[in-house]
Scaffold this motif. Structure first.
Motif, PDB file in Angstrom:
ATOM      1  N   PHE A 153       0.713  -1.173  -0.160  1.00  0.00           N
ATOM      2  CA  PHE A 153      -0.034  -0.041   0.061  1.00  0.00           C
ATOM      3  C   PHE A 153       0.812   1.127   0.045  1.00  0.00           C
ATOM      4  CE2 PHE A 153      -3.033   3.182   1.226  1.00  0.00           C
ATOM      5  CZ  PHE A 153      -4.345   2.716   0.459  1.00  0.00           C
ATOM      6  N   PRO A 154       1.972   1.329   0.586  1.00  0.00           N
ATOM      7  CA  PRO A 154       2.622   2.698   0.789  1.00  0.00           C
ATOM      8  C   PRO A 154       3.204   2.878  -0.715  1.00  0.00           C
ATOM      9  CG  PRO A 154       3.433   1.062   2.558  1.00  0.00           C
ATOM     10  CD  PRO A 154       2.506   0.353   1.644  1.00  0.00           C
ATOM     11  N   ALA A 155       3.156   1.989  -1.674  1.00  0.00           N
ATOM     12  CA  ALA A 155       3.423   2.338  -3.131  1.00  0.00           C
ATOM     13  C   ALA A 155       2.344   2.974  -3.983  1.00  0.00           C
ATOM     14  CB  ALA A 155       4.134   1.265  -3.711  1.00  0.00           C
ATOM     15  N   TYR A 156       1.226   2.573  -3.239  1.00  0.00           N
ATOM     16  CA  TYR A 156      -0.042   3.004  -3.939  1.00  0.00           C
ATOM     17  C   TYR A 156      -0.268   4.380  -3.553  1.00  0.00           C
ATOM     18  CZ  TYR A 156      -1.223  -1.994  -4.186  1.00  0.00           C
ATOM     19  OH  TYR A 156      -1.200  -3.422  -4.130  1.00  0.00           O
ATOM     20  N   THR A 157       0.090   4.899  -2.559  1.00  0.00           N
ATOM     21  CA  THR A 157      -0.125   6.280  -2.127  1.00  0.00           C
ATOM     22  C   THR A 157       0.827   7.327  -2.683  1.00  0.00           C
ATOM     23  OG1 THR A 157       1.596   6.335  -0.070  1.00  0.00           O
ATOM     24  CG2 THR A 157      -0.784   5.548   0.275  1.00  0.00           C
ATOM     25  N   LYS A 158       1.714   6.903  -3.473  1.00  0.00           N
ATOM     26  CA  LYS A 158       2.530   7.686  -4.399  1.00  0.00           C
ATOM     27  C   LYS A 158       2.035   7.573  -5.599  1.00  0.00           C
ATOM     28  CE  LYS A 158       6.448   7.205  -1.257  1.00  0.00           C
ATOM     29  NZ  LYS A 158       5.903   6.311  -0.161  1.00  0.00           N
ATOM     30  N   SER A 159       1.323   6.794  -6.113  1.00  0.00           N
ATOM     31  CA  SER A 159       0.693   6.850  -7.305  1.00  0.00           C
ATOM     32  C   SER A 159      -0.559   7.423  -7.859  1.00  0.00           C
ATOM     33  CB  SER A 159       0.383   5.184  -7.550  1.00  0.00           C
ATOM     34  OG  SER A 159       1.637   4.264  -7.384  1.00  0.00           O
ATOM     35  N   ASP A 160      -0.696   7.458  -9.009  1.00  0.00           N
ATOM     36  CA  ASP A 160      -1.854   8.280  -9.641  1.00  0.00           C
ATOM     37  C   ASP A 160      -2.945   7.407  -9.915  1.00  0.00           C
ATOM     38  OD1 ASP A 160      -4.111   9.747 -10.479  1.00  0.00           O
ATOM     39  OD2 ASP A 160      -2.811  10.278 -12.552  1.00  0.00           O
ATOM     40  N   LEU A 161      -4.094   7.051  -8.720  1.00  0.00           N
ATOM     41  CA  LEU A 161      -5.185   6.210  -9.008  1.00  0.00           C
ATOM     42  C   LEU A 161      -6.307   6.735  -9.320  1.00  0.00           C
ATOM     43  CD1 LEU A 161      -4.410   4.010  -5.704  1.00  0.00           C
ATOM     44  CD2 LEU A 161      -3.538   3.605  -8.148  1.00  0.00           C
ATOM     45  N   SER A 162      -6.167   7.929  -9.713  1.00  0.00           N
ATOM     46  CA  SER A 162      -7.641   8.896 -10.199  1.00  0.00           C
ATOM     47  C   SER A 162      -8.535   7.814 -11.196  1.00  0.00           C
ATOM     48  CB  SER A 162      -7.251  10.267 -11.023  1.00  0.00           C
ATOM     49  OG  SER A 162      -6.250   9.892 -11.802  1.00  0.00           O
ATOM     50  N   ILE A 163      -7.932   7.046 -12.123  1.00  0.00           N
ATOM     51  CA  ILE A 163      -8.722   6.473 -12.928  1.00  0.00           C
ATOM     52  C   ILE A 163      -9.678   5.464 -12.396  1.00  0.00           C
ATOM     53  CG2 ILE A 163      -6.964   4.593 -13.216  1.00  0.00           C
ATOM     54  CD1 ILE A 163      -7.904   4.690 -16.485  1.00  0.00           C
ATOM     55  N   LEU A 164      -9.162   5.184 -11.198  1.00  0.00           N
ATOM     56  CA  LEU A 164     -10.153   4.101 -10.355  1.00  0.00           C
ATOM     57  C   LEU A 164     -10.780   4.886  -9.087  1.00  0.00           C
ATOM     58  CD1 LEU A 164      -8.039   0.842  -9.741  1.00  0.00           C
ATOM     59  CD2 LEU A 164      -9.997   1.134 -10.943  1.00  0.00           C
ATOM     60  N   LEU A 165     -10.002   5.811  -8.573  1.00  0.00           N
ATOM     61  CA  LEU A 165     -10.481   6.661  -7.317  1.00  0.00           C
ATOM     62  C   LEU A 165     -11.229   7.936  -7.564  1.00  0.00           C
ATOM     63  CD1 LEU A 165      -8.251   5.280  -4.770  1.00  0.00           C
ATOM     64  CD2 LEU A 165     -10.423   4.327  -5.053  1.00  0.00           C
ATOM     65  N   GLY A 166     -11.145   8.532  -8.776  1.00  0.00           N
ATOM     66  CA  GLY A 166     -11.455   9.863  -8.851  1.00  0.00           C
ATOM     67  C   GLY A 166     -10.567  11.039  -8.354  1.00  0.00           C
ATOM     68  N   ASP A 167     -11.188  11.814  -7.760  1.00  0.00           N
ATOM     69  CA  ASP A 167     -10.160  13.098  -7.121  1.00  0.00           C
ATOM     70  C   ASP A 167     -10.102  12.705  -5.692  1.00  0.00           C
ATOM     71  OD1 ASP A 167     -12.942  13.253  -6.069  1.00  0.00           O
ATOM     72  OD2 ASP A 167     -13.070  15.177  -6.669  1.00  0.00           O
ATOM     73  N   LEU A 168      -9.957  11.324  -5.141  1.00  0.00           N
ATOM     74  CA  LEU A 168      -9.725  11.175  -3.926  1.00  0.00           C
ATOM     75  C   LEU A 168      -8.328  11.299  -3.545  1.00  0.00           C
ATOM     76  CD1 LEU A 168     -10.886  10.008  -1.020  1.00  0.00           C
ATOM     77  CD2 LEU A 168      -9.997   7.655  -1.822  1.00  0.00           C
ATOM     78  N   ASP A 169      -7.824  12.255  -2.552  1.00  0.00           N
ATOM     79  CA  ASP A 169      -6.585  12.396  -2.151  1.00  0.00           C
ATOM     80  C   ASP A 169      -6.080  11.091  -1.290  1.00  0.00           C
ATOM     81  OD1 ASP A 169      -4.180  13.077  -1.337  1.00  0.00           O
ATOM     82  OD2 ASP A 169      -4.637  14.688  -0.194  1.00  0.00           O
ATOM     83  N   ILE A 170      -5.112  10.527  -1.848  1.00  0.00           N
ATOM     84  CA  ILE A 170      -4.749   8.968  -0.819  1.00  0.00           C
ATOM     85  C   ILE A 170      -3.275   8.999  -0.455  1.00  0.00           C
ATOM     86  CG2 ILE A 170      -6.088   7.559  -2.332  1.00  0.00           C
ATOM     87  CD1 ILE A 170      -3.536   6.803  -3.789  1.00  0.00           C
ATOM     88  N   SER A 171      -2.889  10.269  -0.542  1.00  0.00           N
ATOM     89  CA  SER A 171      -1.358  10.374  -0.035  1.00  0.00           C
ATOM     90  C   SER A 171      -1.406  10.362   1.510  1.00  0.00           C
ATOM     91  CB  SER A 171      -0.984  12.054  -0.305  1.00  0.00           C
ATOM     92  OG  SER A 171      -1.921  13.174   0.278  1.00  0.00           O
ATOM     93  N   ASP A 172      -2.331  10.445   2.368  1.00  0.00           N
ATOM     94  CA  ASP A 172      -2.214  10.378   3.728  1.00  0.00           C
ATOM     95  C   ASP A 172      -2.851   9.127   4.230  1.00  0.00           C
ATOM     96  OD1 ASP A 172      -4.710  10.724   3.702  1.00  0.00           O
ATOM     97  OD2 ASP A 172      -4.762  11.788   5.453  1.00  0.00           O
ATOM     98  N   PHE A 173      -2.982   8.421   3.517  1.00  0.00           N
ATOM     99  CA  PHE A 173      -3.256   6.819   3.860  1.00  0.00           C
ATOM    100  C   PHE A 173      -2.303   6.251   4.754  1.00  0.00           C
ATOM    101  CE2 PHE A 173      -7.133   7.117   1.242  1.00  0.00           C
ATOM    102  CZ  PHE A 173      -8.039   6.278   2.072  1.00  0.00           C
ATOM    103  N   SER A 174      -2.353   5.643   5.951  1.00  0.00           N
ATOM    104  CA  SER A 174      -1.187   4.966   6.519  1.00  0.00           C
ATOM    105  C   SER A 174      -1.634   3.894   7.206  1.00  0.00           C
ATOM    106  CB  SER A 174      -0.367   5.928   7.322  1.00  0.00           C
ATOM    107  OG  SER A 174      -0.040   7.053   6.786  1.00  0.00           O
ATOM    108  N   ILE A 175      -0.592   2.917   7.669  1.00  0.00           N
ATOM    109  CA  ILE A 175      -1.013   1.704   8.451  1.00  0.00           C
ATOM    110  C   ILE A 175      -1.166   2.065  10.103  1.00  0.00           C
ATOM    111  CG2 ILE A 175      -0.162  -0.583   9.192  1.00  0.00           C
ATOM    112  CD1 ILE A 175      -0.787  -0.266   6.167  1.00  0.00           C
TER     113      ILE A 175
END
Length: 240
Positions: free
Chosen positions: A75-97
């Motif tokens: 998951f840490p790698a996902y937070t640095k990726s552009d997932l907008s094609i799946l998650l739209g404009d959701l900001d995922i940068s602060d998702f943490s364990i």
């Protein structure tokens, strides 16, 4: 029982009990960068079996961890990726364990107030699989010898494929279907289809062709319907 709309009608799917929503991209959107899209969805839905070599290089036995544990590792790698094609404009940068009171780990975003626990994870990946017509790939070898054999075989396969360029999947499928009489779309109109609609059309065409061939054999007397292992071929509408 919850009444859910058909995915044929939707452009996004809400994940139960969360604020997460998964976009259903169009064929045209995916073809903008097909390799990146399939790398994202394949990684998000991966099982330890599919990452056996990478896990072994980290000293981890792929048979000893769960799908959710792998997801948390990646998951840490996902937070640095552009997932907008799946998650739209959701900001995922602060998702943490985080670790809860019961010591169970979960993924959380304070800015979005979204928690991805194991149940949410399964809802999330099952939705992505359904949208993209992915089958869950998981296998547990029967013994240690089988595990080592699978690992060595996959390691050799990955080494062979390491320098090979990406082989387009969706692009080839679009070309094949557009040039099939059963597919009612041209290249331009096909681009607006959601990837779910596109794959459902593909599955139906495959089934219809199999049905037609079976019926030709039945009428010609070369196919005995009582000996068919797949009775689904006796109807042009698939059971699933």
């Amino acid at each position: 029982m919850e009444n859910r709309k058909s995915l044929l009608k939707l452009s996004s799917v809400d994940i139960p009990d969360t604020k997460l929503s998964i976009r259903i991209p169009t064929v045209g959107e995916i073809l903008e960068d097909e390799s990146t899209y399939y790398n994202i969805v394949s990684s998000l839905t991966a099982s330890p079996f599919q990452y056996m070599v990478q896990l072994d290089d980290m000293g981890i036995d792929f048979t000893k961890i769960t799908d959710y544990e792998l997801f948390k590792m990646l998951f840490p790698a996902y937070t640095k990726s552009d997932l907008s094609i799946l998650l739209g404009d959701l900001d995922i940068s602060d998702f943490s364990i985080y670790r809860g009171k019961n010591q169970e780990e979960y993924i959380y975003s304070s800015s979005n107030n979204i928690e991805i626990n194991e149940k949410v994870y399964h809802d999330l990946v099952n939705t992505i699989r359904k949208i993209n017509a992915f089958e869950k790939i998981n296998y547990r070898p029967g013994n240690e010898s089988a595990r080592k054999y699978l690992l060595e075989k996959e390691r050799k396969k990955q080494k062979r494929n390491a320098k090979k360029p990406y082989e387009p999947y969706l692009e080839k499928l679009v070309i094949a279907l557009v040039n099939t009489s059963e597919f009612p779309y041209n290249y331009d109109s096909c681009m607006d289809l959601s990837i779910y609609r596109f794959h459902q059309s593909f599955k139906q065409i495959q089934h219809k062709i199999a049905f037609d061939k079976t019926m030709i054999g039945v009428y010609a007397g070369t196919v005995d319907t009582s000996r068919l292992s797949n009775k689904d071929n006796l109807s042009w509408i698939p059971n699933k």
